[in-house]
Scaffold this active site. Structure first.
Site, short mmCIF file in Angstrom:
data_model
loop_
_atom_site.label_atom_id
_atom_site.label_comp_id
_atom_site.label_asym_id
_atom_site.label_seq_id
_atom_site.Cartn_x
_atom_site.Cartn_y
_atom_site.Cartn_z
N HIS A 103 0.84 -1.21 0.00
CA HIS A 103 0.00 0.00 0.00
C HIS A 103 0.87 1.25 0.00
O HIS A 103 1.44 1.64 1.02
CB HIS A 103 -0.92 0.02 1.23
CG HIS A 103 -1.98 1.08 1.17
ND1 HIS A 103 -3.33 0.80 1.27
CD2 HIS A 103 -1.90 2.42 0.99
CE1 HIS A 103 -4.01 1.94 1.16
NE2 HIS A 103 -3.16 2.93 1.00
N GLU A 132 -11.28 4.82 7.00
CA GLU A 132 -10.04 5.48 7.46
C GLU A 132 -10.43 6.77 8.17
O GLU A 132 -10.25 7.88 7.68
CB GLU A 132 -9.10 5.77 6.28
CG GLU A 132 -7.71 6.22 6.74
CD GLU A 132 -6.79 6.61 5.60
OE1 GLU A 132 -7.24 6.65 4.45
OE2 GLU A 132 -5.60 6.89 5.87
N HIS A 135 1.28 5.25 -2.35
CA HIS A 135 0.74 6.15 -3.39
C HIS A 135 1.92 6.74 -4.15
O HIS A 135 2.44 7.80 -3.76
CB HIS A 135 -0.11 7.24 -2.75
CG HIS A 135 -1.33 6.74 -2.06
ND1 HIS A 135 -2.61 6.93 -2.55
CD2 HIS A 135 -1.48 6.01 -0.93
CE1 HIS A 135 -3.48 6.35 -1.74
NE2 HIS A 135 -2.83 5.79 -0.74
N ASP A 166 2.15 3.43 2.98
CA ASP A 166 1.14 4.38 2.52
C ASP A 166 1.75 5.60 1.83
O ASP A 166 1.41 5.93 0.71
CB ASP A 166 0.24 4.82 3.68
CG ASP A 166 -1.14 5.29 3.20
OD1 ASP A 166 -1.37 5.32 1.99
OD2 ASP A 166 -1.97 5.65 4.05
ZN LIG Z 1 -3.63 5.04 1.05
#
Ligand SMILES: [Zn+2]
Length: 418
Positions: free
Chosen positions: A58, A214, A60, A310
């Site tokens: 995970h 989230e 970005h 993340d």
């Molecule tokens: Zn994310």
């Protein structure tokens, strides 16, 4: 090629691993330590741990390395992060995304990663993130496993043409259908988005990975909806719930009921502990919630859970260095997983469990599998975790893709002079 004096996870002996034509051909137990062989390409692991490559499930990549552009996220909240990203989005172009994504991939590879699942924002009419990252995936296919998630950052149903853009992203070739039900304007839209995510995954034969709940709101309960859809469509192993930080705030009685469904559904979980401890709990005064999902409880229930970073230096999280051992260290602390039993299989959360989440094939150190592995400082999960050492070597299809000399202390330890 042979790797001698290797330790393998959960095994006390030393091993020799034989590699031919890029595959493991033999894994032999040694009778004691072997001296260096004279063959050039042999590697002496020196009793260190040979482990399957790290997996980053995970991240970005389209947003990585953009912190402070054009403005910093001063409040540290997830929602200001989304605002700052909206300011950065109009500045995106192919060269910009490509350069940052490649630098981040390189950083991850230097730290033992060989498989990455990246999200790519679809709430952008040009879909430049999806196009660039899908092209990069194809270009790098012999070097690294890269999966692209079509991720509607501003909502699939709340953003103008969000659904159309999502479908276009899948036509372009995104591997995974993403979502963000808790960010849709209403609960109804959130639920509808989850139904559509599953429909699209079936229509295009793709995996699912949803940014799910989230938020610290204990009433954000899209997880049960996602798990139920996955169960009824019999696709739990292809479905992942990322973050699920609201679970931290769920009532325990509700959670106990929820776990029955989670177990039956067979869905996967990704927690990003460094990101969540930073972004969540921002509306609390004191006491402040940790806002990290129930990783320990999920593990104890034999539900597949893995860890991701993340962000690396982006509007949501301005630190990060590509080291999954750091993420694991945080998780062990934050989720109170510091009993001896927790340590014994800790590396699962950044290796095997992540590979299962990404549905990677032929992953792991087994005869017949591609010779993909890393060498870690330490002799078992516990010592590697405690030492927080560097990744010494990364081999893919029998070829060395990264090698590092272990750090050495040069000056004399002062204590010896006393
Ligand atoms: Zn994310």
């Amino acid at each position: 090629m042979q790797i001698i004096n290797a330790r393998l996870r959960q095994k006390p002996e030393l091993f020799t691993l034989h590699i031919e034509n890029g595959h493991f051909t033999k894994i032999e137990k040694q009778d004691g330590t072997l001296a260096d062989t004279s063959l050039n390409d042999d590697i002496n692991a020196d009793g260190n741990l040979v482990c399957a490559p790290f997996v980053e499930p995970h991240i970005h990549l389209d947003a990585a390395l953009t912190a402070g552009e054009p403005e910093w996220n001063q409040s540290g909240t997830l929602f200001e992060g989304i605002e700052r990203w909206s300011q950065r989005k109009p500045m995106l172009n192919e060269a910009d995304i490509r350069k940052r994504a490649l630098s981040t991939i390189e950083l991850l590879v230097q730290n033992g990663v060989q498989a990455i699942r990246t999200h790519a924002d679809t709430t952008d009419p040009t879909l430049i993130g999806v196009r660039t990252l899908c092209a990069l995936r194809d270009e790098l296919k012999d070097k690294i496993d890269l999966q692209v998630v079509a991720f509607p950052q501003d909502g699939m149903l709340s953003y103008p043409s969000g659904l159309k853009l999502m479908e276009e992203a899948l036509e372009i070739g995104a591997d995974v259908v993403g979502g963000i039900p808790h960010f849709e304007y209403t609960r109804e839209l959130g639920e509808k988005s989850v139904k559509l995510i599953i429909e699209l995954a079936k229509k295009y034969d793709r995996l699912v990975d949803v940014h799910c709940d989230e938020i610290d709101d204990p009433n954000s309960r899209f997880l049960e909806f996602l798990a139920c859809e996955a169960l009824f469509h019999d696709m739990g192993d292809k479905v992942t719930a990322s973050h699920t930080t609201a679970m931290h705030s769920y009532d325990n009685a509700y959670c106990s009921k929820l776990f029955r469904l989670l177990k039956n559904s067979g869905i996967n979980f990704i927690s990003c502990p460094t990101e969540s401890i930073h972004l969540q709990g921002r509306f609390d005064t004191y006491p402040k919630r940790r806002g990290v999902t129930r990783v320990k409880e999920l593990r104890e229930a034999n539900i597949n859970v893995c860890l991701g970073q993340d962000s690396i230096f982006d509007p949501w999280y301005s630190l990060g260095n590509g080291k999954l051992l750091r993420t694991l260290d945080f998780a062990m602390h934050i989720c109170q997983m510091m009993g001896y039993k927790d340590y014994e299989s800790a590396l699962d959360m950044i290796t095997d469990n992540s590979a299962k989440t990404m549905c990677l094939e032929n992953y792991g150190i087994k005869i017949g599998n591609p010779a993909n592995f890393i060498l870690l400082e330490g002799f078992d999960d516990y010592s590697v975790l405690r030492k927080q050492g560097e990744v010494l070597l990364s081999v893919r299809h029998g070829e060395i893709i990264m090698q590092r000399q272990p750090a050495q202390v040069i000056s004399k330890p002062w204590i010896s002079t006393i």
